[in-house]
Enzyme design. Structure first.
Site, PDB file in Angstrom:
ATOM      1  CG  HIS A  81      -1.878  -1.137   1.268  1.00 26.42           C
ATOM      2  ND1 HIS A  81      -1.497  -2.412   1.635  1.00 26.42           N
ATOM      3  CD2 HIS A  81      -3.196  -1.207   0.967  1.00 26.42           C
ATOM      4  CE1 HIS A  81      -2.552  -3.212   1.576  1.00 26.42           C
ATOM      5  NE2 HIS A  81      -3.582  -2.510   1.168  1.00 26.42           N
ATOM      6  CG  ASP A 110       1.924   1.110   5.267  1.00 23.37           C
ATOM      7  OD1 ASP A 110       1.873   0.580   4.137  1.00 23.37           O
ATOM      8  OD2 ASP A 110       2.456   2.210   5.473  1.00 23.37           O
ATOM      9  CD  GLU A 156      -2.182   3.694  -3.287  1.00 20.56           C
ATOM     10  OE1 GLU A 156      -3.425   3.799  -3.211  1.00 20.56           O
ATOM     11  OE2 GLU A 156      -1.456   3.419  -2.306  1.00 20.56           O
ATOM     12  N   GLY A 169      -2.633  -4.801  -3.337  1.00 17.84           N
ATOM     13  CA  GLY A 169      -1.430  -5.465  -2.849  1.00 17.84           C
ATOM     14  C   GLY A 169      -1.710  -6.726  -2.067  1.00 17.84           C
ATOM     15  CB  SER A 182       6.871   3.041   3.290  1.00 19.15           C
ATOM     16  OG  SER A 182       6.360   3.323   4.572  1.00 19.15           O
TER      17      SER A 182
END
Length: 284
Positions: free
Chosen positions: A42, A169, A118, A149, A100
């Site tokens: 993500h 996440d 994404e 994902g 990230s």
């Protein structure tokens, strides 16, 4: 499903804990010459402008990144995090915040690979543009996917290098995200038991949080579990008052680094006298 924007929360206390820890893991894996894969389920936009209206709406970075930057002395884990912020802001400001995927891509070597997912269309477009700036000539080892994902993770494990870091996440806007995280971690470890899987989760007043914490710690894998609460829960039951990270197969250096850093982070990020942290592990 498509309402979440991490830009509203970029640089908050949860990001400080998550990104400082991820950097330690990335740097540890890069100590060996052998290749490794990073899979981010993500990604978000990758970079966030803290002067943009979205970031200024809630100004959460004032109680996160800004508090850290006001300090003079950092534990090593946090120092590397501060260095990464400085790398993205050579003018000495802290306007742009690396998410990230950007932290991962900045440390990618020629032998390593990155797979980023994404699902949000506009976030994916911004992510693609940001990555194109980092690799203007392209990079065949960097792949971005406008896909879910959770659903696609399994096809990338195990990687040819037999070394993998998975960053997971999601927004947790939907209650189903908690169960999807657990299922995805279980399936990933079945396919590649040695995977280092980093699960971020919010500490909010939902029973799903406690259930996820408990079930992750029941997994048959070496794990490290750290959480940070920056204040007491709100009386109305709303709001993020902390966050946690569950890491399967963590680097052996991470436990000591967190033991040294968490008291400092708790003191620095505390919003009231109820701030606290927990650090547990198994099989290490």
């Amino acid at each position: 499903m498509f309402s979440y924007r991490h830009a509203f929360h970029a640089g908050n206390h949860a990001d400080v804990l998550k990104h400082a820890t991820l950097l330690h893991i990335f740097n540890y894996y890069a100590q060996k010459d052998s290749a490794f894969s990073i899979i981010d389920t993500h990604c978000g936009a990758g970079i966030y402008d803290l002067e943009h209206d979205w970031a200024q709406t809630k100004g959460e970075f004032y109680d996160g990144l800004d508090r850290v930057l006001q300090q003079d002395d950092y534990p090593e884990l946090v120092e590397h995090y501060i260095d990464a912020i400085a790398d993205l802001n050579p003018d000495g400001t802290a306007r742009y915040y690396p998410g990230s995927p950007w932290l991962a891509l900045e440390r990618l070597r020629t032998q390593d690979s990155f797979h980023g997912f994404e699902l949000h269309p506009s976030e994916f477009e911004v992510l693609s543009d940001n990555v194109a700036q980092l690799f203007p000539q392209g990079n065949r080892r960097v792949r971005l996917y406008p896909e879910n994902g959770f659903e696609q993770l399994g096809r990338l494990l195990p990687p040819p290098s037999r070394r993998a870091i998975v960053v997971m996440d999601p927004s947790y806007e939907a209650k189903s995200d908690y169960q999807q995280v657990l299922n995805s971690v279980k399936n990933a470890l079945k396919r590649f038991a040695q995977a280092c899987i980093v699960v971020w989760y919010p500490i909010v007043q939902r029973p799903e949080v406690q259930a996820l914490q408990r079930k992750l710690e029941q997994l048959d894998t070496p794990w490290l579990h750290v959480s940070l609460s920056v204040r007491a829960p709100a009386k109305n039951g709303l709001g993020l008052h902390g966050s946690g990270l569950f890491i399967s197969n963590p680097p052996w250096t991470l436990l000591k680094a967190l033991e040294q850093s968490m008291p400092w982070l708790t003191k620095t990020l505390a919003q009231d006298d109820k701030a606290s942290f927990q650090l547990r592990h198994s099989g290490l």
